[in-house]
Design a protein around this motif. Structure first.
Motif, PDB file in Angstrom:
ATOM      1  N   GLY A  75      13.085   4.858  51.419  1.00 55.59           N
ATOM      2  CA  GLY A  75      13.515   5.057  52.800  1.00 55.59           C
ATOM      3  C   GLY A  75      13.679   3.734  53.518  1.00 55.59           C
ATOM      4  O   GLY A  75      14.766   3.162  53.579  1.00 55.59           O
ATOM      5  N   ARG A 129      13.600   8.013  54.586  1.00 56.84           N
ATOM      6  CA  ARG A 129      13.355   8.434  53.209  1.00 56.84           C
ATOM      7  C   ARG A 129      14.301   9.567  52.818  1.00 56.84           C
ATOM      8  O   ARG A 129      14.784   9.644  51.706  1.00 56.84           O
ATOM      9  CB  ARG A 129      11.905   8.880  53.055  1.00 56.84           C
ATOM     10  N   GLU A 141       2.973  11.421  54.951  1.00 60.18           N
ATOM     11  CA  GLU A 141       3.095  12.579  54.072  1.00 60.18           C
ATOM     12  C   GLU A 141       1.841  13.453  54.114  1.00 60.18           C
ATOM     13  O   GLU A 141       1.910  14.644  53.849  1.00 60.18           O
ATOM     14  CB  GLU A 141       3.300  12.139  52.614  1.00 60.18           C
ATOM     15  N   ASN A 152       8.205   6.217  47.863  1.00 62.49           N
ATOM     16  CA  ASN A 152       8.882   6.875  48.978  1.00 62.49           C
ATOM     17  C   ASN A 152       9.208   5.897  50.095  1.00 62.49           C
ATOM     18  O   ASN A 152      10.280   5.961  50.696  1.00 62.49           O
ATOM     19  CB  ASN A 152       8.021   8.014  49.530  1.00 62.49           C
ATOM     20  N   ARG A 153       8.293   4.981  50.374  1.00 67.15           N
ATOM     21  CA  ARG A 153       8.567   3.972  51.398  1.00 67.15           C
ATOM     22  C   ARG A 153       9.760   3.115  50.984  1.00 67.15           C
ATOM     23  O   ARG A 153      10.627   2.786  51.784  1.00 67.15           O
ATOM     24  CB  ARG A 153       7.346   3.056  51.602  1.00 67.15           C
TER      25      ARG A 153
END
Lengths: 303, 343
Positions: free
Chosen positions: A13, B225, A68, A9-10
């Motif tokens: 993004g 993200r 998260e 996810n990092r």
């Protein structure tokens, strides 16, 4: 949230954004940003890319997965509180927001900072289960992963492949038969009354297309740079892509060049020296005295 | 401070002091950025050339990305400001109570905030996380790319007041935005309009612990993200479609009052040009196309082009997107046909 998912996810993004910022700054440092955007927007593009990289560097301060984790292992009371603040219905009043937002934030912070509920994990298991139910199914997850992979592939090819300008081929397919009219009639006025030495292919193409008194230009000497595309018999077109903001709005501008010799091959960059002449049919063209093949210039577009 | 995550083994906290850990983290960040720079500087020399068409597609995609990245950063920064730094109640105090009036004011917000469509999505997400309702945010999202100072200036530069193109664009954009806002305010459960993924992000961000700086960082990470993969894929699609769909095929029908509108709408959805400059692009079609079709291009492009749809999908369900596209296309077609009749 596994460590691998958090890393992925990092990357999707901050990672993708950093790749693009690095490409922007790399091009700017080597003076090639004009391959993609009009230099008049450099003042905006460059500082924003720097800002992004600073943010990307600082984002490493945030423990992996921290962005998260919060909220997921809270109990239902929080879920409810979130609904009240996050998704307020249109009927909700301003005073309602005033009252419960800070309260909600404070309680959220208290829970997050208190390690006990997590360690015990009573309510958190329930929360996670509810969370899993709302998650999209397997096909959607596969699709999301494929999308992420595709985006990564594109970003990496942008980072790793050499920069390039648009080809002569695309200039031909984009030709709509009309000259770009960025400056409109101003160009023609300027051309009649003033100096045409600074004119590029785009300016001359508008003049040729819109001049109401073409004879006024006959005899002007010009030196122009562009690439070759096929023209009518006996001539070739000297073409240049004109961009307003970035390459995606590029539009071809062309002027017919008459030369006694054989035309150079399509796509070759040339410098043309010559004079403006009118043809038998009353249109303008440039009679070339000299056509010199050159390397592609560093700024291949006109603005 | 009890900032260290509780789920790590206690030894990790004992052995490394927070200051050292911060230094290591920053060092890691700087190091990775340096690696990216090195790759960007040296790898291209070793790569083979792509086929012309693929290269052109890539070049177009890169230009969209380089052009839109600063606006995305601006949008994320604004979303952080709205979500983390503006005290609760400060915006809300200025908002009217009635739903339709709130939407009308929000759709004018674009006048104050010069973000074009790419920066819009993160900013709108920030608004929703703050507590604005889904229909209200949709209204802003649709209006802002058109009712926007830069767009007004460039459209005026390109067209002046000829054929009512500027006026039709502004009023049309404003009307479509409020129409969409109104339509979705009739929805029985507005919360169902957003994706699960956005709901997760909301939850994460609104409950983020720590001081404002830490929350800002979390918001940065979450927003990037959400937006970046969609932006990259949208740009790649826009680039690919441009090299694959022959433009002459679309343009052969320029002067027919009905088909010219269809052609320009399709062109607008394909080319995905930033609304700040699309009027210059449209200007070169003005000589061959009807004024109504130009208005349709200027209305549809900023709202539902390929890139924008990919970005919107991060937040709204597919059903909402279909509804939006249909509404925008029908409304734009009606306005364009009106302009053609008058002009």
């Amino acid at each position: 949230m596994s460590r691998r998912t958090a890393l992925w996810n990092r990357w999707l993004g901050v990672g993708l954004a950093s790749c693009l910022a690095v490409v922007t700054l790399g091009l700017a440092l080597t003076g090639r940003l004009a391959l993609y955007i009009n230099p008049s927007s450099n003042w905006f593009a460059i500082p924003m890319a720097v800002l992004l990289l600073v943010g990307a560097g600082l984002s490493f301060l945030l423990p992996l997965g921290a962005e998260e984790d919060h909220g997921h292992d809270h109990d239902h009371g929080h879920d409810h509180g979130h609904r009240a603040t996050g998704m307020r219905d249109a009927a909700g009043t301003a005073s309602g927001i005033l009252v419960d937002t800070p309260l909600d934030r404070r309680s959220a912070r208290r829970v997050a900072e208190d390690p006990r509920p997590r360690a015990q994990g009573g309510g958190s298991g329930e929360g996670a289960a509810a969370h899993a139910r709302t998650r999209t199914g397997r096909p959607a997850a596969v699709l999301a992963a494929a999308g992420g992979a595709a985006a990564s592939l594109v970003a990496l090819s942008i980072l790793l492949l050499p920069p390039a300008s648009l080809s002569a081929e695309i200039a031909q397919t984009r030709d709509v038969g009309a000259a770009p009219l960025f400056a409109g009639s101003d160009v023609v006025n300027l051309a009649v009354h003033g100096d045409t030495t600074a004119f590029g292919v785009g300016d001359w193409a508008s003049v040729f297309a819109t001049a109401t008194n073409p004879d006024a230009f006959v005899g002007d000497t010009v030196t122009l740079t562009g690439f070759v595309t096929p023209g009518d018999d006996g001539t070739f077109d000297l073409t240049r892509l004109v961009i307003t903001h970035c390459v995606i709005d590029a539009q071809p501008a062309r002027v017919p060049i008459a030369t006694g010799a054989k035309s150079p091959a399509t796509g070759v960059w040339v410098s043309v020296a010559g004079t403006v002449r009118s043809t038998a049919s009353g249109t303008l063209q440039i009679d070339a005295t000299k056509v010199t093949p050159i390397d592609e210039p560093k700024d291949p577009y006109e603005y | 401070m009890t900032r260290a995550p509780a789920h790590e083994p206690p030894t990790a906290r004992l052995s490394v002091s927070p200051a050292t850990r911060r230094t290591v983290a920053i060092g890691l960040g700087v190091g990775l950025v340096a690696v990216l720079f090195a790759l960007n500087a040296f790898a291209p020399g070793l790569m083979p050339d792509l086929p012309t068409r693929a290269q052109d597609g890539l070049t177009l995609s890169i230009s969209v990305l380089i052009e839109s990245l600063p606006f995305v950063v601006l949008g994320v920064v604004l979303s952080i400001v709205v979500q983390v730094w503006i005290p609760p109640g400060m915006i809300e105090r200025w908002m009217p109570r009635r739903a339709w009036a709130r939407r009308a004011v929000l759709s004018l917000l674009g006048m104050l905030i010069p973000v074009c469509e790419c920066g819009n999505v993160p900013f709108a997400r920030g608004l929703m996380m703050r507590g604005f309702s889904v229909p209200e945010t949709l209204t802003f999202l649709v209006a802002a790319p058109i009712v926007n100072p830069i767009v007004i200036i460039t459209t005026h530069q390109a067209f002046g007041f000829s054929d009512g193109i500027l006026v039709a664009r502004l009023l049309g954009g404003y009307a479509i935005a409020n129409l969409i806002g109104w339509l979705y305010s009739r929805h029985p459960d507005p919360d169902a309009l957003v994706t699960d993924r956005f709901r997760d992000a909301c939850e994460t961000v609104t409950h983020e612990a720590g001081d404002r700086w830490r929350r800002s960082l979390a918001q940065l990470v979450v927003e990037l993200r959400a937006v970046m993969p969609a932006l990259v894929i949208g740009a790649a699609l826009a680039g690919a479609v441009q090299v694959l769909v022959p433009r002459n095929a679309l343009l052969a029908i320029g002067s027919n009052p009905v088909f010219s509108i269809v052609a320009m709408v399709l062109l607008a959805m394909i080319v995905s040009i930033c609304s700040n400059v699309d009027s210059f692009f449209a200007l070169s079609f003005a000589s061959t196309f009807t004024p109504g079709s130009i208005v349709a291009f200027l209305l549809v492009g900023p709202l539902v082009d390929v890139k924008m749809l990919a970005l919107l999908r991060t937040t709204f369900t597919t059903k909402v997107l279909v509804g939006m596209v249909v509404t925008v296309l029908l409304a734009a077609f009606a306005i364009a046909a009106g302009v053609n009749l008058v002009a």
